[in-house]
Design an enzyme around this catalytic site. Structure first.
Site, PDB file in Angstrom:
ATOM      1  N   LYS A  10       0.848  -1.197   0.000  1.00 43.98           N
ATOM      2  CA  LYS A  10       0.000   0.000   0.000  1.00 43.98           C
ATOM      3  C   LYS A  10       0.882   1.244   0.000  1.00 43.98           C
ATOM      4  O   LYS A  10       1.892   1.303   0.699  1.00 43.98           O
ATOM      5  CB  LYS A  10      -0.904  -0.001   1.232  1.00 43.98           C
ATOM      6  N   ARG A  63      -9.809 -12.604   1.062  1.00 38.95           N
ATOM      7  CA  ARG A  63     -10.593 -13.715   0.497  1.00 38.95           C
ATOM      8  C   ARG A  63      -9.791 -15.013   0.522  1.00 38.95           C
ATOM      9  O   ARG A  63     -10.364 -16.097   0.669  1.00 38.95           O
ATOM     10  CB  ARG A  63     -11.070 -13.356  -0.908  1.00 38.95           C
TER      11      ARG A  63
END
Length: 512
Positions: free
Chosen positions: A283, A358
């Protein structure tokens, strides 16, 4: 590492008070509803408020403090809801009480008496009001451990001039729910080191000591995780070099005393990424700040199990799986282009290591989907701060997505209804055929892509589609609901919300 508890107990430090002038309190908080709603105020207060209203119309806009000889402590805090339209839900009650409590604390009130009105428009207004009052006392775990907690002396709750069993039941529900939310907030809000995977395990074990209706199983052996949770193991690779950061899978199970009374089995998987650097897709531009909140899904699942342990619903069996890991960056990071083999046997091509949530939950979901066939009336959930897209679409609300079996029972709509009653906003989002199809592999030999980098829209629905496929749920008649809480979990400087704990308790009749 034990944690100091915020101890709330009826008739010990929380009291039902029938006398609005009791000397045991140093201030009275009153929620002011619009006149047209005709919500009664306690005796003596109505005429006083009417007079104050003529003096200063501003009392209908902001919380104010007034000298009043008719109430405990000689001061009254008026907390207005403002105008209430048909579009408002119970959150308007929560916010009014919150502002009233904060104003009371600022005025130096140490032992407040909260007037808890019964409001026809909001059937659970009393429960929501009490929860909001207790929430105002919440002190983050690391402040408590340094001895800097709020001074909680006494809270009085006034509904009418006589005690009733119904009001006592509401208070007992509120205390149990708040104790459960404290657990969830402590985990969700703890910094990446205080609430590393290892420390979350210890915290949870301490939280359930001596509770017979909860069993705990912790899986931390790296070889077992590689074999049984291969996608989680990939996310874990860079973090596995540091023992306290290594992945753990925590299995919690609630069973009522009489199993023959069980009519429904809830099976919940919570995303517990204790810190999300983005991994190899790191990030940038300050987007990493606040990523310790990426464990709020697992925190809410743990909190829900706590609520069940305290309120003891006789009709539920509950299994909760917390997928705890840290998405670190390092020489052993998993990277885009890797081809992973999931527990379901499907191959998954990694396309963005910042879509780790996920993967962290996928194998646990598949495992539960296999177990579910042996359970009575099962319903599976995933709860996760999964996509920024959910927040972009729905702001500070939860995106609830049913698979075909859950949709047949309008389950997400039930969650939305419960959320409106409990001041937790839920938005119903629909999974469509393309949300499953777009997850199909692009290269020869790929069953699924982790994330379609060409997707221009529907990213939170695509994530749900991926979980359905990798979890082996696509063609099975198993009810499954995915809850993306990315916008609702609480982003710093806000405290964690513990959403959707209250909604789940209301929907599944956990309350007394």
């Amino acid at each position: 590492m034990s944690q100091p508890a915020q101890h709330y107990k009826l008739y010990e430090n929380i009291f039902i008070e029938t006398n609005i002038q009791s000397p045991d309190y140093d201030g009275v908080i009153v929620v002011m509803y619009p006149e047209e709603m005709e919500v009664d105020l306690p005796r003596h207060i109505g005429s006083f408020v009417e007079g104050i209203s003529k003096l200063d119309k501003h009392i209908h806009k902001v919380a104010t403090v007034w000298h009043c000889d008719y109430v405990s402590g000689g001061r009254i805090i008026l907390a207005p809801t403002g105008s209430i339209t048909p579009y408002h839900d119970a959150n308007v009650v929560k916010e009014a009480v919150k502002k009233g409590m904060i104003r009371a604390f600022d005025a130096g009130v140490k032992k407040p008496l909260l007037v808890v009105q019964d409001v026809v428009h909001f059937p659970d207004a009393q429960l929501v009001a009490i929860l909001s009052a207790l929430e105002a006392y919440y002190t983050p775990l690391q402040m408590k451990e340094r001895g800097n907690s709020n001074s909680f002396l006494r809270l009085g709750l006034h509904a009418e001039e006589k005690k009733t069993e119904d009001f006592e039941r509401i208070i007992r529900n509120a205390i149990a729910l708040e104790r459960s939310r404290i657990l969830a907030r402590d985990i969700g809000g703890g910094d990446p080191e205080r609430m590393s995977p290892a420390n979350i395990v210890e915290y949870i074990k301490n939280s359930f000591v001596g509770i017979a209706n909860i069993s705990i199983n912790v899986i931390e052996d790296e070889e077992i995780i590689k074999k049984e949770y291969p996608l989680l193991a990939a996310v874990n690779r860079a973090a596995s070099r540091v023992d306290r950061h290594k992945a753990r899978v925590v299995e919690l199970e609630y069973k009522p005393h009489v199993l023959s009374r069980v009519t429904e089995t809830l099976m919940l998987v919570g995303k517990g990424v204790t810190y999300d650097t983005g991994g190899a897709d790191i990030k940038i531009s300050g987007k990493m700040a606040g990523m310790s909140r990426d464990k709020c899904g697992a925190a809410a699942v743990a909190g829900f199990l706590k609520a069940c342990s305290l309120l003891k619903p006789p009709h539920l069996k509950v299994i909760g799986v917390l997928c705890l890991c840290r998405n670190s960056v390092g020489s052993d990071s998993y990277v885009s282009d890797e081809l992973l083999v999931s527990r379901s046997g499907k191959t998954v091509r990694v396309t963005n290591t910042d879509a780790e949530g996920r993967l962290a939950m996928a194998d646990a979901l598949f495992k539960l989907s296999q177990i579910a066939f042996g359970e009575l009336n099962p319903h599976l959930y995933t709860v996760a701060t999964l996509t920024g897209h959910a927040r972009a679409c729905y702001g500070n609300y939860v995106a609830a997505m049913d698979n075909h079996s859950a949709k047949a029972t309008n389950h997400a709509a039930r969650l939305q209804f419960s959320g409106s009653r409990m001041a937790e906003g839920i938005e119903v989002s629909t999974i469509r055929p393309e949300d499953l199809e777009q997850n199909m592999g692009k290269c020869k030999g790929d069953d699924l892509v982790q994330y379609d980098t060409d997707a221009k829209c529907r990213n939170h629905q695509l994530a749900a589609g991926f979980l359905i496929k990798v979890g082996g749920l696509e063609g099975k008649n198993l009810k499954y609901t995915h809850l993306d809480i990315a916008g609702a979990a609480g982003i710093p400087p806000e405290e964690p919300s513990a959403v959707p704990l209250l909604t789940l308790c209301h929907t599944h009749n956990v309350l007394l």
